[in-house]
Write a protein that holds these residues in place. Structure first.
Motif, PDB file in Angstrom:
ATOM      1  N   LEU A  34       0.820  -1.207   0.000  1.00  0.00           N
ATOM      2  CA  LEU A  34       0.000   0.000   0.000  1.00  0.00           C
ATOM      3  C   LEU A  34       0.857   1.261   0.000  1.00  0.00           C
ATOM      4  O   LEU A  34       0.469   2.277  -0.587  1.00  0.00           O
ATOM      5  CB  LEU A  34      -0.952  -0.026   1.193  1.00  0.00           C
ATOM      6  CG  LEU A  34      -2.036  -1.090   1.025  1.00  0.00           C
ATOM      7  CD1 LEU A  34      -2.700  -1.395   2.355  1.00  0.00           C
ATOM      8  CD2 LEU A  34      -3.074  -0.639   0.021  1.00  0.00           C
ATOM      9  N   ALA A  35       2.021   1.201   0.652  1.00  0.00           N
ATOM     10  CA  ALA A  35       2.962   2.305   0.524  1.00  0.00           C
ATOM     11  C   ALA A  35       3.401   2.453  -0.930  1.00  0.00           C
ATOM     12  O   ALA A  35       3.536   3.564  -1.461  1.00  0.00           O
ATOM     13  CB  ALA A  35       4.173   2.072   1.429  1.00  0.00           C
ATOM     14  N   LEU A  36       3.610   1.322  -1.576  1.00  0.00           N
ATOM     15  CA  LEU A  36       3.973   1.339  -2.990  1.00  0.00           C
ATOM     16  C   LEU A  36       2.852   1.923  -3.840  1.00  0.00           C
ATOM     17  O   LEU A  36       3.094   2.675  -4.796  1.00  0.00           O
ATOM     18  CB  LEU A  36       4.305  -0.084  -3.449  1.00  0.00           C
ATOM     19  CG  LEU A  36       4.767  -0.266  -4.888  1.00  0.00           C
ATOM     20  CD1 LEU A  36       6.059   0.496  -5.141  1.00  0.00           C
ATOM     21  CD2 LEU A  36       4.952  -1.750  -5.201  1.00  0.00           C
ATOM     22  N   SER A  37       1.601   1.604  -3.496  1.00  0.00           N
ATOM     23  CA  SER A  37       0.463   2.136  -4.239  1.00  0.00           C
ATOM     24  C   SER A  37       0.398   3.661  -4.149  1.00  0.00           C
ATOM     25  O   SER A  37       0.109   4.349  -5.137  1.00  0.00           O
ATOM     26  CB  SER A  37      -0.832   1.516  -3.707  1.00  0.00           C
ATOM     27  OG  SER A  37      -1.956   2.061  -4.349  1.00  0.00           O
ATOM     28  N   VAL A  38       0.672   4.193  -2.951  1.00  0.00           N
ATOM     29  CA  VAL A  38       0.700   5.650  -2.789  1.00  0.00           C
ATOM     30  C   VAL A  38       1.798   6.256  -3.653  1.00  0.00           C
ATOM     31  O   VAL A  38       1.589   7.260  -4.348  1.00  0.00           O
ATOM     32  CB  VAL A  38       0.901   6.022  -1.313  1.00  0.00           C
ATOM     33  CG1 VAL A  38       1.200   7.512  -1.161  1.00  0.00           C
ATOM     34  CG2 VAL A  38      -0.330   5.658  -0.495  1.00  0.00           C
ATOM     35  N   ALA A  39       2.978   5.655  -3.619  1.00  0.00           N
ATOM     36  CA  ALA A  39       4.099   6.180  -4.390  1.00  0.00           C
ATOM     37  C   ALA A  39       3.823   6.130  -5.889  1.00  0.00           C
ATOM     38  O   ALA A  39       4.103   7.091  -6.617  1.00  0.00           O
ATOM     39  CB  ALA A  39       5.370   5.385  -4.062  1.00  0.00           C
ATOM     40  N   VAL A  40       3.252   5.025  -6.355  1.00  0.00           N
ATOM     41  CA  VAL A  40       2.947   4.894  -7.780  1.00  0.00           C
ATOM     42  C   VAL A  40       1.876   5.909  -8.191  1.00  0.00           C
ATOM     43  O   VAL A  40       2.010   6.586  -9.221  1.00  0.00           O
ATOM     44  CB  VAL A  40       2.489   3.453  -8.105  1.00  0.00           C
ATOM     45  CG1 VAL A  40       1.907   3.363  -9.516  1.00  0.00           C
ATOM     46  CG2 VAL A  40       3.663   2.486  -7.970  1.00  0.00           C
ATOM     47  N   GLY A  41       0.806   6.029  -7.387  1.00  0.00           N
ATOM     48  CA  GLY A  41      -0.261   6.966  -7.719  1.00  0.00           C
ATOM     49  C   GLY A  41       0.222   8.405  -7.778  1.00  0.00           C
ATOM     50  O   GLY A  41      -0.113   9.150  -8.708  1.00  0.00           O
ATOM     51  N   TRP A  42       1.040   8.786  -6.804  1.00  0.00           N
ATOM     52  CA  TRP A  42       1.545  10.168  -6.803  1.00  0.00           C
ATOM     53  C   TRP A  42       2.490  10.392  -7.980  1.00  0.00           C
ATOM     54  O   TRP A  42       2.453  11.451  -8.618  1.00  0.00           O
ATOM     55  CB  TRP A  42       2.253  10.478  -5.491  1.00  0.00           C
ATOM     56  CG  TRP A  42       2.608  11.939  -5.392  1.00  0.00           C
ATOM     57  CD1 TRP A  42       3.788  12.521  -5.735  1.00  0.00           C
ATOM     58  CD2 TRP A  42       1.755  12.996  -4.958  1.00  0.00           C
ATOM     59  NE1 TRP A  42       3.736  13.872  -5.540  1.00  0.00           N
ATOM     60  CE2 TRP A  42       2.493  14.198  -5.058  1.00  0.00           C
ATOM     61  CE3 TRP A  42       0.449  13.044  -4.480  1.00  0.00           C
ATOM     62  CZ2 TRP A  42       1.960  15.423  -4.701  1.00  0.00           C
ATOM     63  CZ3 TRP A  42      -0.082  14.276  -4.134  1.00  0.00           C
ATOM     64  CH2 TRP A  42       0.672  15.443  -4.243  1.00  0.00           C
ATOM     65  N   THR A  43       3.336   9.431  -8.296  1.00  0.00           N
ATOM     66  CA  THR A  43       4.257   9.559  -9.427  1.00  0.00           C
ATOM     67  C   THR A  43       3.481   9.752 -10.726  1.00  0.00           C
ATOM     68  O   THR A  43       3.793  10.641 -11.528  1.00  0.00           O
ATOM     69  CB  THR A  43       5.152   8.308  -9.548  1.00  0.00           C
ATOM     70  OG1 THR A  43       5.936   8.177  -8.360  1.00  0.00           O
ATOM     71  CG2 THR A  43       6.079   8.418 -10.747  1.00  0.00           C
ATOM     72  N   VAL A  44       2.466   8.916 -10.947  1.00  0.00           N
ATOM     73  CA  VAL A  44       1.691   8.983 -12.186  1.00  0.00           C
ATOM     74  C   VAL A  44       0.992  10.340 -12.318  1.00  0.00           C
ATOM     75  O   VAL A  44       1.072  11.004 -13.361  1.00  0.00           O
ATOM     76  CB  VAL A  44       0.668   7.834 -12.242  1.00  0.00           C
ATOM     77  CG1 VAL A  44      -0.326   8.040 -13.384  1.00  0.00           C
ATOM     78  CG2 VAL A  44       1.378   6.503 -12.400  1.00  0.00           C
ATOM     79  N   TYR A  45       0.304  10.773 -11.258  1.00  0.00           N
ATOM     80  CA  TYR A  45      -0.448  12.024 -11.356  1.00  0.00           C
ATOM     81  C   TYR A  45       0.484  13.240 -11.382  1.00  0.00           C
ATOM     82  O   TYR A  45       0.191  14.240 -12.036  1.00  0.00           O
ATOM     83  CB  TYR A  45      -1.435  12.145 -10.198  1.00  0.00           C
ATOM     84  CG  TYR A  45      -2.430  13.269 -10.399  1.00  0.00           C
ATOM     85  CD1 TYR A  45      -3.411  13.171 -11.380  1.00  0.00           C
ATOM     86  CD2 TYR A  45      -2.387  14.420  -9.618  1.00  0.00           C
ATOM     87  CE1 TYR A  45      -4.322  14.204 -11.578  1.00  0.00           C
ATOM     88  CE2 TYR A  45      -3.297  15.450  -9.807  1.00  0.00           C
ATOM     89  CZ  TYR A  45      -4.253  15.339 -10.786  1.00  0.00           C
ATOM     90  OH  TYR A  45      -5.153  16.367 -10.984  1.00  0.00           O
ATOM     91  N   PRO A  80      -5.190  10.969  -5.131  1.00  0.00           N
ATOM     92  CA  PRO A  80      -4.134  11.907  -5.541  1.00  0.00           C
ATOM     93  C   PRO A  80      -4.679  13.208  -6.115  1.00  0.00           C
ATOM     94  O   PRO A  80      -4.078  14.277  -5.930  1.00  0.00           O
ATOM     95  CB  PRO A  80      -3.349  11.104  -6.599  1.00  0.00           C
ATOM     96  CG  PRO A  80      -3.554   9.684  -6.224  1.00  0.00           C
ATOM     97  CD  PRO A  80      -4.968   9.625  -5.710  1.00  0.00           C
ATOM     98  N   VAL A  81      -5.814  13.159  -6.810  1.00  0.00           N
ATOM     99  CA  VAL A  81      -6.426  14.378  -7.350  1.00  0.00           C
ATOM    100  C   VAL A  81      -6.935  15.258  -6.208  1.00  0.00           C
ATOM    101  O   VAL A  81      -6.718  16.475  -6.196  1.00  0.00           O
ATOM    102  CB  VAL A  81      -7.571  14.019  -8.313  1.00  0.00           C
ATOM    103  CG1 VAL A  81      -8.151  15.292  -8.936  1.00  0.00           C
ATOM    104  CG2 VAL A  81      -7.093  13.058  -9.395  1.00  0.00           C
ATOM    105  N   TYR A  82      -7.614  14.634  -5.225  1.00  0.00           N
ATOM    106  CA  TYR A  82      -8.097  15.395  -4.076  1.00  0.00           C
ATOM    107  C   TYR A  82      -6.927  16.006  -3.310  1.00  0.00           C
ATOM    108  O   TYR A  82      -6.983  17.164  -2.885  1.00  0.00           O
ATOM    109  CB  TYR A  82      -8.923  14.492  -3.157  1.00  0.00           C
ATOM    110  CG  TYR A  82     -10.377  14.402  -3.542  1.00  0.00           C
ATOM    111  CD1 TYR A  82     -11.329  15.237  -2.971  1.00  0.00           C
ATOM    112  CD2 TYR A  82     -10.803  13.487  -4.500  1.00  0.00           C
ATOM    113  CE1 TYR A  82     -12.664  15.160  -3.325  1.00  0.00           C
ATOM    114  CE2 TYR A  82     -12.140  13.405  -4.868  1.00  0.00           C
ATOM    115  CZ  TYR A  82     -13.067  14.249  -4.281  1.00  0.00           C
ATOM    116  OH  TYR A  82     -14.389  14.176  -4.653  1.00  0.00           O
TER     117      TYR A  82
END
Length: 411
Positions: free
Chosen positions: A30-41, A245-247
């Motif tokens: 889940l830490a990885l999911s946060v990092a991936v989501g922020w990187t993409v956006y 990430p958008v919010y």
């Protein structure tokens, strides 16, 4: 007694080892999911990119989860889980190498994302199929609640850690994620206890038939089918998490640390509920409680959609996670209490394909709707859709609505 006639032998240390490994693997994932989501956006600045990232994970999960479940039943859930965690660790290392490269192109990053979906397709059903083999049947509901608690504590710690680590740079976040997954894999290696003997090899047709058996098993039990499909559409429509990430960046303006807090808030609520369920598991009127939990989930999603306050948003996400934990515990207990040991892998795979993979498909749906309608309408649409599905399912699955006790409803 095992389905093959062998008696089960349990070790007291196996459940704590399993819980520790589950915590580490989920926190890292889940830490990885946060990092991936922020990187993409952060790079592409569009919610559609978040949806594409979710779709890139969904496709391999959709294709491989059922074969992975059959593999768990044919060899051992532990071996499959080790392989899945090892692949997740390699994905984290690959993200780390990408993040430390000077001016890296984006295509290698998106090439790693579907590999992460492959890893989850094997690790997730194996993790669920392994737990019932570590404890006696009479301890299984409590063990499920303990496992849910470990998972939810990880969901609290993982996203918060991911957001905090990303504030120091993506390389720090990806390095921590890789270390956590590999530590979890070492914990799974230490598990012992009773294991089903490896099944005889089978040709492709027989393997396909075995996969179909898991689907038919669930289809033949309306209460189980109703519970799983209800969660499927609730997760598919209630995709607020995918758009966090958008919010965090454009609506609430709270940055990666705020994103981590919002990703953790549902787990705080879920963890408190899971701890209560360890001491007071649902025993009566489980069907009504399941539908009530889904209704609260939809209402909390609607509140979050229109919130412009971080405190209100965190509160809505807290309630969302708490209600989701009620439905998760009831659904998981229904499925695992109903399933013979020899089919745990296949049935867990069908369950996860309905629920786990739908998270990624839900992320894609949320990203597409947000690109067409805007972020706030997309989240609100998901919350309203969840309430509609809940009302429809109450009519088409009356046996689930009338379900009273877990053990008496699984046959």
């Amino acid at each position: 007694m095992a389905a093959n006639g062998q008696s089960k032998e349990y070790r007291e240390r196996d459940l704590p080892l399993y819980l520790a490994a589950r915590f580490l693997s989920e926190a890292a994932a889940l830490a990885l999911s946060v990092a991936v989501g922020w990187t993409v956006y952060d790079v592409l600045h569009t919610p559609l990119a978040l949806g594409i990232a979710g779709l890139a994970q969904f496709v391999p999960m959709f294709l491989l989860t059922l074969p992975a479940g059959e593999l768990c039943d044919r060899i051992s859930p532990r071996q499959v889980l080790i392989a899945g965690l090892a692949l997740q660790g390699l994905c984290s290392i690959a993200f780390l190498l990408w993040a430390t490269s000077p001016s890296p192109p984006l295509w290698p990053f998106f090439a790693i994302v579907p590999v992460l979906g492959v890893a989850r397709a094997f690790a997730d059903p194996a993790g669920q199929a392994l737990l019932p083999l570590l404890v006696p049947d009479e301890r299984l509901p409590c063990a499920i609640a303990c496992g849910s608690s470990a998972w939810q504590v990880a969901v609290i710690a993982g996203p918060a850690l991911g957001g905090l680590a990303f504030a120091y740079g993506p390389a720090v976040a990806y390095g921590i994620c890789g270390s956590g997954v590999l530590a979890a894999m070492l914990g799974v290696v230490q598990l012992g206890g009773w294991r089903p003997p490896p099944a005889e090899g089978a040709d492709l047709k027989k393997r396909v038939d075995r996969v179909v058996e898991g689907i038919v098993f669930i289809w033949s039990r309306p209460v189980v089918l109703g519970a799983i499909s209800l969660d499927l559409f609730a997760v598919l429509l209630g995709g607020a998490t995918a758009l966090l990430p958008v919010y965090a960046r454009d609506i609430l303006h709270v940055g990666p640390i705020g994103l981590g807090l919002m990703r953790s808030a549902p787990a705080v609520g879920a963890c408190l509920v899971a701890l209560l369920q360890v001491r007071h598991p649902p025993e009566r009127r489980v069907g009504e409680k399941l539908f009530a939990a889904v209704a609260v989930f939809g209402i909390a999603t609607l509140i979050f959609a229109f919130s412009r306050s971080l405190v209100l948003s965190l509160s809505a996400l807290f309630v969302l996670g708490a209600s989701d934990m009620v439905s998760v515990n009831i659904r998981t207990s229904l499925v695992q209490l109903a399933t013979p040991d020899a089919m745990l892998g296949r049935v867990s795979a069908v369950n996860l394909l309905f629920i786990g993979a739908s998270s990624e498909l839900g992320a894609f749906e949320s990203g597409v709707v947000a690109a067409l309608m805007g972020t706030v309408p997309a989240v609100a649409f998901g919350g309203f859709g969840t309430l509609v599905v809940m009302a429809v399912w109450m009519r088409i699955f009356p046996a689930l609505r009338r379900a009273d006790r877990l053990k008496s409803e699984v046959r």
